[in-house]
Design a protein around this motif. Structure first.
Motif, short mmCIF file in Angstrom:
data_model
loop_
_atom_site.label_atom_id
_atom_site.label_comp_id
_atom_site.label_asym_id
_atom_site.label_seq_id
_atom_site.Cartn_x
_atom_site.Cartn_y
_atom_site.Cartn_z
N LEU A 131 -6.17 13.09 -16.32
CA LEU A 131 -6.93 13.58 -15.17
C LEU A 131 -6.44 12.92 -13.89
CD1 LEU A 131 -9.17 15.25 -13.94
CD2 LEU A 131 -10.82 13.46 -14.58
N ARG A 132 -6.04 11.65 -13.99
CA ARG A 132 -5.53 10.93 -12.82
C ARG A 132 -4.28 11.62 -12.27
NH1 ARG A 132 -4.78 4.53 -13.16
NH2 ARG A 132 -7.04 4.77 -13.27
N LEU A 133 -3.31 11.86 -13.16
CA LEU A 133 -2.06 12.47 -12.71
C LEU A 133 -2.24 13.95 -12.35
CD1 LEU A 133 0.45 10.81 -15.21
CD2 LEU A 133 0.16 10.32 -12.77
N GLN A 134 -3.14 14.63 -13.06
CA GLN A 134 -3.39 16.03 -12.72
C GLN A 134 -3.97 16.16 -11.32
OE1 GLN A 134 -2.53 18.89 -14.51
NE2 GLN A 134 -3.02 19.73 -12.49
N THR A 135 -4.87 15.21 -10.97
CA THR A 135 -5.44 15.23 -9.63
C THR A 135 -4.35 15.00 -8.57
OG1 THR A 135 -7.52 14.37 -10.52
CG2 THR A 135 -7.21 14.23 -8.13
N MET A 136 -3.46 14.04 -8.85
CA MET A 136 -2.36 13.80 -7.91
C MET A 136 -1.46 15.04 -7.81
SD MET A 136 -2.90 10.83 -6.66
CE MET A 136 -1.38 10.80 -5.72
N GLN A 142 4.83 13.91 -9.78
CA GLN A 142 5.96 14.85 -9.86
C GLN A 142 6.52 14.91 -11.28
OE1 GLN A 142 8.53 13.24 -6.77
NE2 GLN A 142 8.10 14.98 -5.43
N GLN A 143 6.66 13.73 -11.92
CA GLN A 143 7.15 13.69 -13.30
C GLN A 143 6.19 14.41 -14.24
OE1 GLN A 143 7.66 9.51 -14.05
NE2 GLN A 143 9.26 9.28 -12.49
N TYR A 144 4.90 14.22 -14.00
CA TYR A 144 3.86 14.85 -14.83
C TYR A 144 3.94 16.37 -14.71
CZ TYR A 144 -0.90 15.80 -16.51
OH TYR A 144 -1.99 16.27 -17.20
N LYS A 145 4.07 16.84 -13.47
CA LYS A 145 4.19 18.29 -13.25
C LYS A 145 5.42 18.85 -13.96
CE LYS A 145 3.80 20.40 -9.43
NZ LYS A 145 4.01 20.81 -8.02
N VAL A 184 0.84 -1.20 0.00
CA VAL A 184 0.00 0.00 0.00
C VAL A 184 0.88 1.25 0.00
CG1 VAL A 184 -1.67 1.33 1.33
CG2 VAL A 184 -1.93 -1.15 1.14
N GLU A 185 1.92 1.23 0.83
CA GLU A 185 2.83 2.38 0.88
C GLU A 185 3.45 2.63 -0.49
OE1 GLU A 185 6.03 2.10 3.69
OE2 GLU A 185 7.05 3.88 2.87
N GLN A 186 3.92 1.56 -1.14
CA GLN A 186 4.59 1.75 -2.42
C GLN A 186 3.64 2.21 -3.52
OE1 GLN A 186 7.84 1.95 -2.79
NE2 GLN A 186 7.86 1.61 -0.58
N VAL A 187 2.40 1.75 -3.48
CA VAL A 187 1.41 2.21 -4.46
C VAL A 187 1.22 3.72 -4.32
CG1 VAL A 187 -1.06 2.19 -4.96
CG2 VAL A 187 0.18 0.03 -4.76
N ILE A 188 1.16 4.20 -3.09
CA ILE A 188 0.97 5.64 -2.88
C ILE A 188 2.23 6.41 -3.30
CG2 ILE A 188 0.60 7.41 -1.11
CD1 ILE A 188 -1.13 5.33 0.38
N ARG A 189 3.40 5.89 -2.92
CA ARG A 189 4.66 6.56 -3.31
C ARG A 189 4.79 6.65 -4.83
NH1 ARG A 189 8.50 7.85 0.26
NH2 ARG A 189 8.34 7.09 2.42
N GLN A 190 4.49 5.55 -5.52
CA GLN A 190 4.60 5.55 -6.98
C GLN A 190 3.65 6.57 -7.61
OE1 GLN A 190 3.93 1.45 -8.06
NE2 GLN A 190 5.74 0.75 -6.93
N ALA A 191 2.45 6.68 -7.06
CA ALA A 191 1.48 7.64 -7.62
C ALA A 191 1.99 9.07 -7.46
CB ALA A 191 0.14 7.46 -6.92
N PHE A 192 2.55 9.39 -6.28
CA PHE A 192 3.09 10.74 -6.08
C PHE A 192 4.30 10.98 -6.99
CE2 PHE A 192 1.09 11.04 -1.68
CZ PHE A 192 0.23 12.06 -2.05
N ALA A 193 5.16 9.95 -7.15
CA ALA A 193 6.35 10.11 -7.99
C ALA A 193 5.95 10.38 -9.45
CB ALA A 193 7.22 8.86 -7.89
N LYS A 194 4.95 9.66 -9.93
CA LYS A 194 4.48 9.89 -11.30
C LYS A 194 3.88 11.28 -11.45
CE LYS A 194 3.56 5.04 -12.48
NZ LYS A 194 2.52 4.02 -12.78
#
Length: 444
Positions: A225-230, A203-206, A191-201
């Motif tokens: 929209l998924r990455l923009q929301t993150m 950051q790359q998107y931004k 669960v931790e890694q799923v959340i970390r990966q989403a935030f990391a992606k």
């Protein structure tokens, strides 16, 4: 031609006015006004004009055409707010992926759901209509006002309320994905890694969009929209509300958020919050808890009815929530339990269901206390709201009486299906949390 333009403008104005939720004016006379932020005021009047609290004082006169409500011998308090609810939603979980920040309960609001009227009957004027906890990062949530009688879903949305999103730790996302289909996460570390990966992606998107904005000649990145929301979470535009129970997971997520520079979070349920109350206070995290409910699954076996009081005494902004169509009708009783378990004062206990959930939802400048300029959201009780004998009499939203114990019909449904079985709302032994409604794991 001129007439046509005038007609078109009038039509647009009429449509615009029709789309607005109703605002009302009322004078509430001679009640004991529990302001929450300014003490209790005996034999005091509250004047609401056009949906806003206009004056608080003694011997106020009703302006012409304004209805007067006699609250002599009654208690007048701010409308109760539930920071964790699924009432008024036609769908709760989008369980197809561990990460679904692109969906929103805004698209599932059902203004004719009788659950909203039942909440009003308990003095609850607003609630946080949350996504479920099947996913590590679920959907965006919607803060709604219980404007019973409004048929347009947009008219129960609390206009201007900050955006919020549901995260979830522990067994629910693990069972929904890892155990069911072999997709991450199948463990708490997953669960931790799923959340970390989403935030990391995100950051790359931004970074990709920032690079493009500096050089518009290059090809634009693909919009997501998924990455923009993150990315909006990273930018502090969305408040996180995270389903959680265990202390180790609560600490884990705070460490993740520190790494990514995020500091807006309210932990939901937070059954082991009492173990890490100083750490929560230091981080600035909030907690929304049950009064005395646990042991309905393995990860919720360790808890205490003193949880809310311990968190409060440690300086954590804490609320009592329902996560239930039954508990939402008597959150005032749930708050009162903190006086039995923790000796909280009347004001501390009532803050748990008024100003504190308002702070957690970012709407405390408008609701959660009785102050001039705030929304006219009021609950009137016979007997003190923390008394076992408390009975809600009237519930007012934006100056409009939406619940009246003496005048409402026995059947207040707005949409009646003749084949529908009306289930009685009774106190029952719950064996699961409502956050898994609609998930395929519910029936397993």
């Amino acid at each position: 031609m001129y007439k046509h333009i005038i007609f078109a403008l009038c039509f647009l104005m009429a449509v615009s006015l029709q789309a607005q939720p109703k605002k009302g004016s009322l004078l509430i006379k001679n009640g004991t006004v529990i302001t929450i932020t300014g003490g209790d005021l005996e034999n005091t009047d509250v004047l609401i004009r056009d949906g806003k609290i206009n004056r608080i004082g003694k011997n106020l006169r009703a302006p012409k055409g304004v209805e007067t409500v006699d609250a002599t011998g009654m208690y007048v308090m701010p409308g109760i707010i539930d920071a964790h609810s699924h009432a008024g939603l036609s769908a709760v979980n989008e369980g197809s992926n561990p990460i679904t920040p692109e969906v929103s309960t805004e698209d599932a609001v059902e203004p004719t759901s009788i659950s909203l009227y039942r909440a009003l009957a308990g003095g609850v004027t607003a609630s946080h209509a949350m996504h479920g906890s099947a996913n590590a990062i679920g959907g965006q949530c919607e803060t709604i006002k219980h404007r019973w009688g409004e048929m347009d879903p947009d008219n129960v949305r609390m206009e201007g309320a900050p955006r919020t999103i549901k995260f979830a730790l522990g067994e629910n996302p693990m069972r929904s994905h890892g155990e069911r289909s072999g997709v991450n996460p199948s463990s708490r570390m997953g669960v931790e890694q799923v959340i970390r990966q989403a935030f990391a992606k995100a950051q790359q998107y931004k970074a990709a969009w920032k690079k493009y904005e500096a050089n518009p000649e290059m090809d634009a990145p693909e919009y997501s929209l998924r990455l923009q929301t993150m990315a909006d979470i990273l930018d502090g535009k969305i408040l996180i509300h995270c389903h959680s129970y265990r202390a180790d997971e609560i600490l884990m997520l705070m460490n993740v958020l520190k790494d990514f520079g995020v500091n807006n979070i309210t932990y939901q349920h937070t059954n082991e919050g009492f173990k890490v109350a100083p750490e929560l206070a230091e981080f600035g995290a909030h907690a929304s808890v049950f009064a005395d409910w646990w042991a309905y699954k393995f990860e919720v076996y360790y808890s205490t009815a003193y949880n809310a009081a311990i968190l409060t005494k440690n300086g954590v902004v804490t609320s009592i929530n329902s996560d239930s169509g039954e508990l939402i009708r008597h959150l005032y009783h749930e708050a009162a339990k903190t006086q039995r378990y923790g000796n909280l004062t009347d004001n501390e206990a009532l803050k748990l269901i008024t100003i504190n959930p308002a702070i957690q939802l970012g709407i405390d400048s408008r609701v959660g206390s009785i102050e001039k300029g705030k929304d006219g959201d009021i609950a009137i009780f016979k007997n003190h709201p923390l008394s076992i004998y408390a009975i809600p009499q009237k519930t007012i939203v934006d100056g409009v009486i939406r619940f009246d114990i003496n005048k409402d019909a026995d059947d207040m449904r707005l949409s009646v299906n003749p084949e529908e079985k009306v289930m009685p709302i009774l106190y029952f032994e719950r064996d699961r949390d409502a956050c898994m409604e609609g998930s395929t794991m519910v029936n397993k």
